[in-house]
Design a protein around this motif. Structure first.
Motif, PDB file in Angstrom:
ATOM      1  N   SER A   1     -89.883 -65.743  63.089  1.00 56.82           N
ATOM      2  CA  SER A   1     -91.299 -65.571  63.421  1.00 56.82           C
ATOM      3  C   SER A   1     -92.152 -66.669  62.809  1.00 56.82           C
ATOM      4  O   SER A   1     -93.029 -67.234  63.473  1.00 56.82           O
TER       5      SER A   1
ATOM      6  N   VAL B   1     -94.780 -63.289  68.845  1.00 60.29           N
ATOM      7  CA  VAL B   1     -94.621 -62.594  67.554  1.00 60.29           C
ATOM      8  C   VAL B   1     -95.309 -61.224  67.574  1.00 60.29           C
ATOM      9  O   VAL B   1     -94.688 -60.220  67.185  1.00 60.29           O
TER      10      VAL B   1
ATOM     11  N   GLY C   1     -85.507 -64.689  67.133  1.00 60.44           N
ATOM     12  CA  GLY C   1     -86.341 -63.508  66.924  1.00 60.44           C
ATOM     13  C   GLY C   1     -85.861 -62.317  67.735  1.00 60.44           C
ATOM     14  O   GLY C   1     -85.844 -61.183  67.251  1.00 60.44           O
TER      15      GLY C   1
ATOM     16  N   HIS D   1     -94.179 -58.204  58.092  1.00 63.24           N
ATOM     17  CA  HIS D   1     -95.195 -58.930  58.857  1.00 63.24           C
ATOM     18  C   HIS D   1     -96.238 -59.563  57.937  1.00 63.24           C
ATOM     19  O   HIS D   1     -96.786 -60.621  58.260  1.00 63.24           O
TER      20      HIS D   1
ATOM     21  N   ALA E   1     -96.345 -68.642  70.220  1.00 64.40           N
ATOM     22  CA  ALA E   1     -95.871 -67.656  69.253  1.00 64.40           C
ATOM     23  C   ALA E   1     -96.943 -66.614  68.971  1.00 64.40           C
ATOM     24  O   ALA E   1     -96.622 -65.495  68.566  1.00 64.40           O
TER      25      ALA E   1
END
Length: 188
Positions: free
Chosen positions: A72, A86, A48, A110, A82
């Motif tokens: 992600s 994220v 990431g 996203h 996460a």
């Protein structure tokens, strides 16, 4: 992955040094020998970070975004931290994407990560409604924990969604509210 990140941030020499130190470092080796998902999550987190680095270089390129979405989603499936990393990476990318006029792409990517997480949602709901251990049940139900229970929550790395590092409990009569610093990717 660390070599690529180090090479892009500084120079290939420093990237090689970072990769070598990671290869011989005690913490990565210790977590790699655990029967848990720490090492896998570390790899996904670094993927990431690499994707974010590539997106900073070229916000409109498709390849870095595909890597970012995959990393992600895999982070979210692998480890509950996460939910810290994220959103932190998303906020980190926001100014760069806004400056490049790629806010629509940022939002769409996203949304794609959220869609990829949906199959895992029933498991999360089940885990939240059926806590596996006593102090988690006490946290949810609101029973007053002991001094040692509070101390454990404060210093625990945690094995559940409700026991991450730096948990703070606020008491109002018999109810509690657990406040977690969601944007601490540094807790890795």
């Amino acid at each position: 992955v660390i070599f690529q990140i180090g090479s892009r941030w500084t120079s290939p020499g420093y990237g090689l040094l970072a990769a070598a130190l990671t290869a011989i470092g005690p913490f990565p080796n210790w977590t790699g020998q655990e029967g848990r998902s720490y090492a896998l999550f570390g790899l996904e987190f670094l993927l990431g970070v690499l994707a974010c680095t590539l997106i900073f270089e070229s916000p409109r390129a498709r390849g870095p975004w595909i890597l970012y979405i995959a990393a992600s989603a895999l982070q979210l499936w692998t480890f509950y931290y996460a939910f810290c990393t994220v959103p932190a990476m998303a906020l980190l990318l926001l100014p760069s994407c806004a400056a490049a006029g790629a806010l629509g792409r940022w939002a769409a990517e996203h949304f794609g990560v959220a869609i990829l997480y949906l199959p895992w949602l029933p498991v999360v709901i089940h885990q939240l409604s059926n806590p596996p251990n006593t102090h988690m049940k006490n946290l949810i139900i609101g029973a007053e924990p002991t001094f040692f229970g509070r101390l454990e929550r404060l210093v625990s790395i945690g094995s559940t969604v409700f026991d991450p590092c730096w948990t703070l409990s606020l008491h109002t009569e018999t109810r509690q509210l657990s406040i977690v610093p969601w944007l601490t990717g540094l807790s890795l």
